[in-house]
Each structure stands twice: as C-alpha cells, then as structure tokens.
Design an enzyme around this catalytic site. Structure first.
Site, mmCIF file in Angstrom:
data_model
loop_
_atom_site.group_PDB
_atom_site.id
_atom_site.type_symbol
_atom_site.label_atom_id
_atom_site.label_comp_id
_atom_site.label_asym_id
_atom_site.label_seq_id
_atom_site.Cartn_x
_atom_site.Cartn_y
_atom_site.Cartn_z
ATOM 1 N N GLY A 110 0.846 -1.188 0.000
ATOM 2 C CA GLY A 110 0.000 0.000 0.000
ATOM 3 C C GLY A 110 0.881 1.237 0.000
ATOM 4 O O GLY A 110 0.560 2.265 0.594
ATOM 5 N N ILE B 281 -0.798 7.076 3.632
ATOM 6 C CA ILE B 281 0.112 6.622 4.680
ATOM 7 C C ILE B 281 1.350 6.012 4.054
ATOM 8 O O ILE B 281 2.479 6.245 4.492
ATOM 9 C CB ILE B 281 -0.575 5.586 5.594
ATOM 10 C CG1 ILE B 281 -1.761 6.192 6.324
ATOM 11 C CG2 ILE B 281 0.431 5.008 6.603
ATOM 12 C CD1 ILE B 281 -2.596 5.180 7.095
ATOM 13 N N ARG C 91 -10.334 6.704 6.084
ATOM 14 C CA ARG C 91 -11.612 7.013 6.714
ATOM 15 C C ARG C 91 -12.062 8.411 6.302
ATOM 16 O O ARG C 91 -11.274 9.354 6.235
ATOM 17 C CB ARG C 91 -11.468 6.943 8.239
ATOM 18 C CG ARG C 91 -12.782 6.999 8.985
ATOM 19 C CD ARG C 91 -12.679 6.250 10.299
ATOM 20 N NE ARG C 91 -11.655 6.823 11.165
ATOM 21 C CZ ARG C 91 -11.943 7.542 12.261
ATOM 22 N NH1 ARG C 91 -13.191 7.784 12.584
ATOM 23 N NH2 ARG C 91 -10.970 8.000 13.014
ATOM 24 N N ASN D 292 -6.934 -0.266 8.838
ATOM 25 C CA ASN D 292 -8.058 -0.228 9.765
ATOM 26 C C ASN D 292 -9.233 -1.063 9.268
ATOM 27 O O ASN D 292 -9.418 -1.223 8.075
ATOM 28 C CB ASN D 292 -8.510 1.215 9.976
ATOM 29 C CG ASN D 292 -7.752 1.880 11.107
ATOM 30 O OD1 ASN D 292 -7.480 1.266 12.130
ATOM 31 N ND2 ASN D 292 -7.403 3.146 10.921
ATOM 32 N N ASP E 238 -1.744 5.723 18.914
ATOM 33 C CA ASP E 238 -2.438 6.044 20.163
ATOM 34 C C ASP E 238 -1.440 6.469 21.233
ATOM 35 O O ASP E 238 -1.695 7.382 22.016
ATOM 36 C CB ASP E 238 -3.237 4.825 20.651
ATOM 37 C CG ASP E 238 -4.238 4.335 19.615
ATOM 38 O OD1 ASP E 238 -4.804 5.179 18.913
ATOM 39 O OD2 ASP E 238 -4.432 3.108 19.521
ATOM 40 N N HIS F 226 -7.503 -0.586 19.120
ATOM 41 C CA HIS F 226 -7.120 0.577 18.305
ATOM 42 C C HIS F 226 -8.328 1.215 17.641
ATOM 43 O O HIS F 226 -8.337 1.484 16.447
ATOM 44 C CB HIS F 226 -6.093 0.159 17.252
ATOM 45 C CG HIS F 226 -5.559 1.292 16.414
ATOM 46 N ND1 HIS F 226 -4.966 2.408 16.963
ATOM 47 C CD2 HIS F 226 -5.545 1.484 15.072
ATOM 48 C CE1 HIS F 226 -4.601 3.232 15.990
ATOM 49 N NE2 HIS F 226 -4.946 2.704 14.837
#
Length: 336
Positions: A8, A13, A82, A120, A151, A180
């Site tokens: 990816g 990212i 997202r 995710n 996080d 997560h």
C-alpha cells in the site's frame, strides 16, 4: 541486511511511511507494492542518498511475490482512508478483502516475516491475517502485530501539551492498552512517565481520555473530507517498525504496546486474563520485543478505578471486533 516491505506504498500513509523507512539506516532493501503508481514512488525514493535499495511493483507479472521475496518486515497500510461520518466498522467492509488478499501473498512468499498491520480497523484486520495464516499452516503468533503506536504518540503529545511542556513530548511515555478504535483505546494515564497536574478536574481528565481515544476524528474533521490521519500514522508505523528491526538485530529491553495474539506468550496472557476477568484472543498490551518477535506480554499493573471502568468498557467491543475478523475469513468463498 534487512528488507522491509510496504504493502500500500502509494497511498496517503504508504508514501510518507516509505520515505521514513528509506532514510532508516538499519534498512538495506525496501520493497514497495500497490495497485497504482508504485514504480514512480520507488524511483523518487531511490534518489535519496541512503543505503536502502528501493524497488516498486504493481500487481501484474507477480508483483506481490516479487515485492515480498526475502522480506524480513512487512508493513501493511493498504486500504481506503476514513472519511467524515465513517466508522472503522464501515472501513472494514472495504479493507477486509484487501488485507485478506495481501495476507495470502505473505503466507505463501514470506511466511517468516514480521507482519505489522496498520490497515483499519486493526482490531479486526489482525485476526483476518491470523486466520489466513492458520489456514495456510504458517501462523506464528509471535510475528504478527497490530500497530497501535499512533495512540501512544497522541497520548504523549496531549499529555505534554497539558503539562505545558511540548518540548518534553518525545520523552513522555504513556502505556495505551486494549485495542485501536474508540472506546477500545485505554490510556493508562496513571502510569504516565510525566504525571498529570495535581488536582486535575474530572472533566479535564475525561476530555483528555476522549481526545486520545478519538484523535482520529479530530484529523478527519480538520481535513474536511479530504482524508484521515496519514502523516502521524506514517510516523507511528515507522517508529514501531524501527523497534521491531532493532529487536530483530538483537537489541534488548525494547517494550512497546501492540495489538497481538495472546497465544504469543501464554504466561503473560494468563496474567492479563486474570486482570481482565475475561479471556480474549487479542489485546493491546505492553510487549517486550526480541529476535523472534513477542518475547513477553506485560500485565496492566496497578490502575485507577477510572481506568478499570475504561478497560471494562473496551472488552465487549474488542470481542465483537475480533469475531468480525475471524468470521470474515470463515465466511469467505475464496479458496486459499
């Protein structure tokens, strides 16, 4: 010699993550894979004067196999980002199939690699990878990690802001356990290396916890429909990958939270289960890393009543998320 792979690599990212890995002096080879643009990303990065040789592949001509051949560490940020109003469960419907296909490729080409899952929802995608590996007979619970480092990074940053010393942020250590996503993210602020201000109001404490749990929403809103957390996630992914590589090369005493299979350390899992009062297949706890991956799972330790409430609230959601991942692979009609 360490070969790192990013699956990816052309995404929001993937590109900054690939850049950070390219400039990591511990990496000597970098393999990049995506469905578009990977050769261009690889060519761009290859001009940077660091030791890592970079190659990028697309799906045709066994591109995934070529990318994964010889991999020591595989990082998976693949999937769609997202968007506003989208939950991590919404993401699952799209990203689950992507992760499953990549897991099949890893199982067949680089079954001994350390696999770091960013895609995710991590609480579900890690079980997907595990179930694929189990079906193909290559599952090693010590080598599969869900990357929850963002996080931890957020908790460190927000605590530093709260105590009025952002310069201390790199040194602030806050264990973050659970999972997560949302309420499954449990910051153990009572164990922060830098204590919260004395007399902190309950409302301010709750606001801090919520900001750590839902920091991703803050980014999604600020980007106004154009994306989610990419740069901070790339930083977090590179940080965790570096810790894995350092442990792989024999460095001792590296401890970092990660969402892992509790089968990776039965003794540590027993202690955690006793604390939680509930058996779970996966949980994000402090993990001691070693040359074989997970060396030890650490218990929660002494936590406050408020933190106990957070842990209790996380467990039902974690159970649901894990089962969603397992069921996806079981229900899949694709033959492995």
């Amino acid at each position: 010699m360490v070969k790192a792979v990013v699956l990816g690599a052309a995404g929001g990212i993937g590109q900054p993550l690939s850049l950070l890995l390219k400039v990591n002096p511990l990496i000597t080879e970098l393999g990049l894979y995506d469905i578009v643009n990977t050769p261009g990303v690889a060519a761009d990065l290859s001009h940077i004067a660091t030791p890592a040789k970079v190659e990028g592949y697309l799906p045709p001509d066994d591109g995934l196999i070529k990318t994964l051949t010889g991999a020591d560490v595989v990082v998976i940020p693949a999937g769609v980002p997202r968007k506003p109003g989208m939950t991590r469960d919404d993401l699952f419907k799209i990203n689950a199939g992507i992760v499953k296909g990549l897991a099949e490729g890893i199982a067949k080409t680089a079954p001994k690699a350390f696999v770091l899952v960013i895609s995710n929802p991590v609480n579900s995608t890690v079980p997907i990878v595990a179930e694929v590996f189990k079906k193909l007979g290559v599952f090693d619970p010590k080598r599969l990690f869900g990357v929850t480092t963002l996080d931890v990074v957020r908790a460190s940053t927000f605590v530093a802001e709260l105590i009025g010393n952002l310069g201390a942020a790199p040194d602030v250590v806050v264990p973050v356990v659970g999972g997560h996503s949302g309420v499954t993210i449990v910051p153990l602020l009572s164990q922060s290396s830098h204590p919260l201000p004395a007399g902190l109001a309950t409302a301010d404490y709750e606001a801090l916890v919520k900001r750590i749990q839902f920091g991703g929403d803050e980014v999604v809103k600020a980007k106004d429909g154009t994306g989610s957390a990419t740069l901070s996630m790339a930083y977090a992914g590179a940080e965790f990958a570096t810790k894995i590589i350092r442990a792989l090369k024999g460095e001792k005493g590296i401890i970092a939270p990660s969402f892992v299979s509790l089968a990776s350390d039965p003794a540590g899992a027993a202690a955690l289960t006793a604390e939680l009062g509930q058996e779970l297949a996966y949980f994000s706890s402090r993990v001691e890393l070693g040359p074989q991956g997970v060396e030890k799972l650490y218990p929660l330790g002494t936590i406050t009543d408020a933190e106990k409430v957070l842990v209790k609230a996380a467990i039902p959601e974690l159970i649901k998320n894990i089962e969603t991942g397992v069921s996806f692979v079981e229900a899949s009609t694709n033959k492995l």
